[in-house]
Design a protein around this motif. Sequence first.
Motif, PDB file in Angstrom:
ATOM      1  N   ILE A  74       0.839  -1.421   0.024  1.00 52.29           N
ATOM      2  CA  ILE A  74      -0.221   0.145  -0.024  1.00 52.29           C
ATOM      3  C   ILE A  74       0.825   1.336   0.183  1.00 52.29           C
ATOM      4  CG2 ILE A  74      -1.888  -1.122   1.203  1.00 52.29           C
ATOM      5  CD1 ILE A  74      -1.061   0.244   3.768  1.00 52.29           C
ATOM      6  N   SER A  75       0.325   2.371  -0.163  1.00 54.53           N
ATOM      7  CA  SER A  75       1.058   3.586  -0.308  1.00 54.53           C
ATOM      8  C   SER A  75       0.342   4.682   0.782  1.00 54.53           C
ATOM      9  CB  SER A  75       1.045   4.509  -1.502  1.00 54.53           C
ATOM     10  OG  SER A  75      -0.189   4.877  -2.015  1.00 54.53           O
ATOM     11  N   PRO A  76       1.399   5.543   1.377  1.00 53.99           N
ATOM     12  CA  PRO A  76       0.628   6.638   2.375  1.00 53.99           C
ATOM     13  C   PRO A  76      -0.291   7.730   1.395  1.00 53.99           C
ATOM     14  CG  PRO A  76       2.828   6.820   2.259  1.00 53.99           C
ATOM     15  CD  PRO A  76       2.487   5.791   1.210  1.00 53.99           C
ATOM     16  N   SER A  77       0.022   7.955  -0.003  1.00 54.36           N
ATOM     17  CA  SER A  77      -0.590   8.812  -0.670  1.00 54.36           C
ATOM     18  C   SER A  77      -0.462   8.515  -2.100  1.00 54.36           C
ATOM     19  CB  SER A  77      -0.055  10.215  -0.507  1.00 54.36           C
ATOM     20  OG  SER A  77       1.260  10.271  -0.924  1.00 54.36           O
ATOM     21  N   GLY A  78      -0.980   9.223  -2.944  1.00 55.53           N
ATOM     22  CA  GLY A  78      -0.714   9.057  -4.423  1.00 55.53           C
ATOM     23  C   GLY A  78      -1.855   9.389  -5.294  1.00 55.53           C
ATOM     24  N   SER A  79      -1.834   9.482  -6.564  1.00 53.39           N
ATOM     25  CA  SER A  79      -2.743  10.155  -7.448  1.00 53.39           C
ATOM     26  C   SER A  79      -3.761   8.940  -7.421  1.00 53.39           C
ATOM     27  CB  SER A  79      -2.131  10.090  -8.962  1.00 53.39           C
ATOM     28  OG  SER A  79      -3.267  10.336  -9.774  1.00 53.39           O
ATOM     29  N   GLY A  80      -5.011   9.549  -7.081  1.00 57.42           N
ATOM     30  CA  GLY A  80      -6.236   8.483  -7.013  1.00 57.42           C
ATOM     31  C   GLY A  80      -6.130   7.690  -5.875  1.00 57.42           C
ATOM     32  N   GLN A  81      -5.274   7.733  -5.005  1.00 62.98           N
ATOM     33  CA  GLN A  81      -5.186   6.775  -3.898  1.00 62.98           C
ATOM     34  C   GLN A  81      -6.192   7.151  -2.669  1.00 62.98           C
ATOM     35  OE1 GLN A  81      -3.701   4.163  -5.225  1.00 62.98           O
ATOM     36  NE2 GLN A  81      -2.263   3.663  -3.816  1.00 62.98           N
ATOM     37  N   MET A  82      -6.891   8.147  -2.642  1.00 61.31           N
ATOM     38  CA  MET A  82      -7.946   8.704  -1.698  1.00 61.31           C
ATOM     39  C   MET A  82      -7.331   8.904  -0.423  1.00 61.31           C
ATOM     40  SD  MET A  82     -11.163   6.435  -3.248  1.00 61.31           S
ATOM     41  CE  MET A  82     -12.486   7.471  -2.301  1.00 61.31           C
ATOM     42  N   GLN A  83      -7.717   8.333   0.608  1.00 61.65           N
ATOM     43  CA  GLN A  83      -7.175   8.375   1.899  1.00 61.65           C
ATOM     44  C   GLN A  83      -6.767   6.910   2.328  1.00 61.65           C
ATOM     45  OE1 GLN A  83      -7.354  11.129   3.995  1.00 61.65           O
ATOM     46  NE2 GLN A  83      -8.193  12.108   1.999  1.00 61.65           N
ATOM     47  N   PRO A  84      -5.547   6.679   1.654  1.00 64.81           N
ATOM     48  CA  PRO A  84      -5.168   5.071   1.688  1.00 64.81           C
ATOM     49  C   PRO A  84      -4.816   4.591   3.110  1.00 64.81           C
ATOM     50  CG  PRO A  84      -3.362   6.376   0.740  1.00 64.81           C
ATOM     51  CD  PRO A  84      -4.672   7.353   0.910  1.00 64.81           C
ATOM     52  N   LEU A  85      -4.325   5.212   3.947  1.00 67.43           N
ATOM     53  CA  LEU A  85      -3.921   4.764   5.288  1.00 67.43           C
ATOM     54  C   LEU A  85      -5.038   4.498   6.134  1.00 67.43           C
ATOM     55  CD1 LEU A  85      -0.492   6.565   6.091  1.00 67.43           C
ATOM     56  CD2 LEU A  85      -0.808   4.159   5.097  1.00 67.43           C
ATOM     57  N   PRO A  86      -6.012   5.361   6.527  1.00 66.46           N
ATOM     58  CA  PRO A  86      -7.149   4.996   7.175  1.00 66.46           C
ATOM     59  C   PRO A  86      -7.911   3.930   6.416  1.00 66.46           C
ATOM     60  CG  PRO A  86      -7.255   7.143   6.512  1.00 66.46           C
ATOM     61  CD  PRO A  86      -5.955   6.804   6.260  1.00 66.46           C
ATOM     62  N   MET A  87      -7.996   3.973   5.210  1.00 65.72           N
ATOM     63  CA  MET A  87      -9.037   2.873   4.351  1.00 65.72           C
ATOM     64  C   MET A  87      -8.435   1.950   4.549  1.00 65.72           C
ATOM     65  SD  MET A  87      -9.667   5.057   0.936  1.00 65.72           S
ATOM     66  CE  MET A  87     -10.799   4.240   0.076  1.00 65.72           C
ATOM     67  N   ASN A  88      -7.070   1.638   4.465  1.00 69.34           N
ATOM     68  CA  ASN A  88      -6.602  -0.015   4.730  1.00 69.34           C
ATOM     69  C   ASN A  88      -6.678  -0.316   5.968  1.00 69.34           C
ATOM     70  OD1 ASN A  88      -5.242  -1.130   2.178  1.00 69.34           O
ATOM     71  ND2 ASN A  88      -4.506   0.925   2.225  1.00 69.34           N
ATOM     72  N   GLU A  89      -6.524   0.556   7.095  1.00 76.15           N
ATOM     73  CA  GLU A  89      -6.764   0.148   8.369  1.00 76.15           C
ATOM     74  C   GLU A  89      -8.205  -0.213   8.681  1.00 76.15           C
ATOM     75  OE1 GLU A  89      -4.602  -0.126  10.926  1.00 76.15           O
ATOM     76  OE2 GLU A  89      -2.879   0.854   9.933  1.00 76.15           O
ATOM     77  N   PHE A  90      -9.097   0.374   8.211  1.00 78.14           N
ATOM     78  CA  PHE A  90     -10.505  -0.119   8.306  1.00 78.14           C
ATOM     79  C   PHE A  90     -10.599  -1.633   7.805  1.00 78.14           C
ATOM     80  CE2 PHE A  90     -14.858  -0.136   7.390  1.00 78.14           C
ATOM     81  CZ  PHE A  90     -15.616   0.777   8.049  1.00 78.14           C
ATOM     82  N   ILE A  91     -10.075  -1.573   6.584  1.00 80.77           N
ATOM     83  CA  ILE A  91     -10.247  -2.854   5.759  1.00 80.77           C
ATOM     84  C   ILE A  91      -9.470  -3.987   6.757  1.00 80.77           C
ATOM     85  CG2 ILE A  91      -9.632  -4.282   3.620  1.00 80.77           C
ATOM     86  CD1 ILE A  91     -10.245  -1.646   2.347  1.00 80.77           C
ATOM     87  N   LYS A  92      -8.412  -3.760   7.174  1.00 83.87           N
ATOM     88  CA  LYS A  92      -7.589  -4.683   7.977  1.00 83.87           C
ATOM     89  C   LYS A  92      -8.546  -5.345   9.064  1.00 83.87           C
ATOM     90  CE  LYS A  92      -3.218  -5.468  10.421  1.00 83.87           C
ATOM     91  NZ  LYS A  92      -1.927  -4.971  10.726  1.00 83.87           N
ATOM     92  N   GLU A  93      -9.082  -4.335   9.768  1.00 86.59           N
ATOM     93  CA  GLU A  93      -9.944  -4.520  10.973  1.00 86.59           C
ATOM     94  C   GLU A  93     -11.094  -5.585  10.320  1.00 86.59           C
ATOM     95  OE1 GLU A  93      -9.814  -4.065  13.998  1.00 86.59           O
ATOM     96  OE2 GLU A  93      -7.729  -3.667  13.433  1.00 86.59           O
ATOM     97  N   ASN A  94     -11.724  -5.300   9.118  1.00 83.94           N
ATOM     98  CA  ASN A  94     -12.811  -5.975   8.549  1.00 83.94           C
ATOM     99  C   ASN A  94     -12.445  -7.316   8.297  1.00 83.94           C
ATOM    100  OD1 ASN A  94     -14.517  -3.264   6.332  1.00 83.94           O
ATOM    101  ND2 ASN A  94     -14.700  -3.893   8.559  1.00 83.94           N
ATOM    102  N   PHE A  95     -11.241  -7.528   7.631  1.00 82.49           N
ATOM    103  CA  PHE A  95     -10.606  -8.785   7.509  1.00 82.49           C
ATOM    104  C   PHE A  95     -10.554  -9.629   8.482  1.00 82.49           C
ATOM    105  CE2 PHE A  95      -8.607  -8.156   2.935  1.00 82.49           C
ATOM    106  CZ  PHE A  95      -9.814  -7.882   2.455  1.00 82.49           C
ATOM    107  N   LYS A  96     -10.003  -8.835   9.506  1.00 85.17           N
ATOM    108  CA  LYS A  96      -9.589  -9.705  10.890  1.00 85.17           C
ATOM    109  C   LYS A  96     -10.898 -10.440  11.438  1.00 85.17           C
ATOM    110  CE  LYS A  96      -7.058  -8.954  15.240  1.00 85.17           C
ATOM    111  NZ  LYS A  96      -6.726  -8.104  16.208  1.00 85.17           N
ATOM    112  N   ASP A  97     -12.026  -9.524  11.261  1.00 86.38           N
ATOM    113  CA  ASP A  97     -13.408  -9.992  11.650  1.00 86.38           C
ATOM    114  C   ASP A  97     -13.885 -11.581  11.114  1.00 86.38           C
ATOM    115  OD1 ASP A  97     -13.518  -7.891  13.356  1.00 86.38           O
ATOM    116  OD2 ASP A  97     -14.937  -6.878  12.080  1.00 86.38           O
TER     117      ASP A  97
END
Lengths: 549, 317
Positions: free
Chosen positions: A387-410
Motif C-alpha cells: 500500500i502507499s500513504p498517498s498518491g494520485s487517485g489513492q484517496m485516503q489510503p492509510l485509514p481506508m486500509n486500516e479499516f479494511i484490515k479490521e474488517n478482514f480480521k473479523d
Amino acid sequence: MNRRSFMQLLSGASVAAVSLMDTELGQMVGLGAGPAQAQGKPGVLRVAMTAADIPLTTGQPSQGAEGIRFMGITLYDGLTRWDLSKSDQAAQVIPDLAESWTVNPQDQKVWTFKLRKGVKFHDGSEFNADAVVWNFDKLMKQDSPQFDQAQSNQAASYDANIGSWKKIDDYTVEIATKRIDAVLPYNLAGLFMSSPKRWEELGKDWSKFAEKPSGTGPWILESFKPRERAEMVRNAEHWDKTRVPKSERLILLPMPDANTRVAALLSGQVDWIEAPPPDAVPRLKSQKMQIVTNLYPHIWPFQLSYLDDSPFKDVRVRKAANLAIDRDGIVKMLGGLAAPAKGMVDEKHPWFGKPTFEIKYDPEGAKKLLKEAGYGPDKPVKAKFIISPSGSGQMQPLPMNEFIKENFKDVGIDLEFEVLDWEALRARRRLGAWAPENKGRHGINNSWAYWDPDIGLIGTAASFAKVPGGFNWGDFNDAKTDELSTKAKAAFDPAEQNKILAELHSHIVDQAMWIWVVHDLNPRAMRPNVKGFVQAQSWFQDLTPVSVT
Amino acid sequence: MLVYVLRRILYTVPIAMGVSLVCFALIHLAPGDPLSAIIPEGASPETVAQVRAAYGFDQPLPVQYLKWLQHVVMGDFGNSIMTQRPVMHEVLPALANTLVLAAAAVLFGFALGCLFGVVSGYLAGKPTDKAVTAVSITGVSIPHYWLGMVLMVIFAVELNLLPATGMGEGGSGTFGLGWDSLQYLILPALTLSVIPAGIIARSVRGTIAEVRKQDFMQTLHAKGLPGRRIFVHVVKNALPAVLAVMGLQLAQLLGGSILVETVFSWPGTGFLLNNAIFTRDLPVLQGTILVLAMFFVLINLTVDVVQTAVDPRIKRA
C-alpha cells in the motif's frame, strides 16, 4: 508514538484549530470572511491543481490525467476527444480533428481517418494530414528530426499498438495497428497535435516550443513559470465555436498540499480547487463554496496475485475478501465522497453487465466461504498487501486500509502491509507479482481507471496483457476472459463492443478477480461565482463552458 | 589567514565529491524507479528499454555516477527527467526564491532569538526568564508544518489579512519590495523563523548567563563600569559561540524547508526537492543537493572567518 499516530495528532490539532476559528476566535474578533486579500476578477478562472509542477506544455502533457485535463485538452486537440458535455452518463469518445473514420473490411488493422478542414493552429498555420504524420513521427519515429523523447514517453500507453501511418491526401490519413484493435479511437483521444510550423520557427527546439506552444485547442498558453503558474487566454478562433471558452483567462497554480488548496480557496486566492480533503468539505460548504462531485471511471481496489504462494488463487478466498468489507462504513468515513463498488466499473456503466456474484458486506458469508476453503479461527488466511500513504487517485489510503484490515480480521484474514511511497509502489506494480521484489506480496493497492476498454478491463484481465506492456499484475489467467477480450478488441461497432465488455466484466466479477472497494466521487470545490461547469463522468473535464462572474 | 581560507576552500572539493556520492547512492538505494514517473502504465517492454537507454539508466551505477560527475565538472548538471529543462535553470531560480524567504526568516528569527536570549540571560532564574524559556522551547518543539497551517488559517482564511500561498499575483517573476509582494512573505517567513528563534534564544541565554558568572564581570562591576559598558563586554564575550549557532541556523534556512515551502507553495529549493523526490527526478535531486551542500560549506567557512575576526582568542593556523 509512531509516525502515523503522530501525524494523526497533528492533523487532529489542525482540525481543532480550524474548528476553533469557526467558533470562538471568529466570533470574538467579529470577523467572518472579511474582504478577501486577492479577490478574483470576472472572466479570470484561477485553478489550484494537485500537481506540484506545471505539466509539460509541448503536446503530450506529463502528470497523468491531471496533466491532460489542464495542459492537454486545453491547448491541444486530438483526432478524437472525450465528450465532456454531459454529467449523467459515462463520457464517450467522439470525433474531433478527425471528422469520421472507417476500418478496412479486408484488413481490419487498417483505418482511414478523414480530417476536419479549416482548422488552424494558434500560430495561424493549417492543420492537415502532413501535421498528423509529423506529430506521429514526433512520438514514434526515433530518427525523425522532431522526435521528442519526453513526449514519446508520455504517449507510450496510447500509441503502443500503432504500427504505421501515412498521408493519403491533404485531409486523409491511414493508420495501421500492430494487432487488430477496435480500441484505437479511445487511444487517439490521448495523442495531441502540436504545430510543425511553430517548432520550425523556434529553431526546431522543443524547450523553446514549451515556452510558446501552439496547438489547435480552445486555449492559448500566454506564459508559464515552472512550479508556479501557467496563464492561458481564450482562443476566440477555435474551430468549434461551441467550445470557445467563456472565460477570458485561465490561470493554473500547482498546489500539492490539500490543506493549502482549501486555505487558498477560502481566502479568495483561487476560484477552483481540485480534490479537497473530505474533512474540509463541511467547512467549505459553510462558506458557501460549491462542492461538485460525480462518478467517474475510478476504482480503489486491491489487485491480487495468482501465484502459487497466494491464498487468493482460490476463488472462495477472493469472494470472501470481497464480502468482508463494510463499504458503507468506508464511504461514511470518507464523508460521503465515495460510492461502494460492485465490481471494476460502476453499476450505471454500459460495461457493468449482469454479474451473478453480488459484492456486498456479508461477513457471515465470507466466513462460510473461508471455512469451505479450509480456513478457520485456528487457521486464518495470511496475506500481505503493498500500500502507499498517498498518491494520485489513492484517496485516503492509510485509514481506508486500516479499516479494511479490521474488517478482514473479523472474518479470519490476517492482513499485513508493506507501505511504500507512491512512485515506489508504481515501480513494484510495473514489475508484476512474480518479480523477486514482490515475493510474498499477495496484493497491491493501486487505484485504477477504466476510461477505455484496454486499461479498464482487457489489459487488467487478459493473460496476454501481463505487465509490462499490459496491466495484469497478478498473472490472472482465465480462458473465457481471454476469449472475450480478444472478441472485444475486434468488435468495431461500439454497441457490440460494449455488449462484449459487459459480458467480460460480469465474468471477472464472478471470478472476484480483484478486491474492489469504492469508487471515488472526484470532488472539486469552487467559489460561488464560478458558473457553467458540467462535471463529466471522466478523469478529464472541459473548462470551456466555465465562467467567473 | 589567507592560507587558511584557501585551504578551507580546497576542502570543499572532497566534501562535494563525498556529498554527491552519498546522494547518488542514497537515491539509488531508495525503492522506486525514475521511469515509473515518466512512462505511463502499459508502455511496452521495448519502449521501457528504449527510454531506459535514452536516459542512460541501463548503464552500471558506477558508470552512471562517473558520467554525471564528468558533466558536472564541466558545469553541466544535466536536464530534469520530468521537464527536460536544464537542472541549473530549475535550481538557481528556486535558490533565489529560498534566499528571499531565508533572509526574511533570518531577520525575524535572529532578532527575536537575540532579544529573548538577552532578556532571559540577564534575568536568569527569574520568572521572566522562565516564561521566555518556555516560549523558546515551544518554538523549537512546534512542528513547522502544523504552525504554518495554523497561521494560514488565522491570518489568511479567518482574518483575511494576508494571502495564503505563492509569491504574489504574478509569481516570483514580479516579486519586489512593495507590500503587494512582501505580504506573501510574512507567513512563511514567520513559520520558518520560529525554530531558529527558539534555538538562538536558548543559546544566547546560556552563553550570557555563563559569561555573567565569570570573575572578570565582578572586576568590571568593582571598577564601577556603567551597565551599558558591561553589556558591551558581555556581548563581546558571548558573540563567538552565538555566531556559530547562527551560522548553522542560517545554513539550515538557506537549505529551504520542504514542508514550509510546500505548505505555502513557495517555489524554492524545498518545493523543488519535494517534487523531485516524489517523481524520482534524479538529475534535479543530485544537482539541488550538491548546490545546497556547497552553500552549507561556504556558510560554515564564512562563520569561521567571522568568528576569528571578532574573537582574537581563536587562532586559525
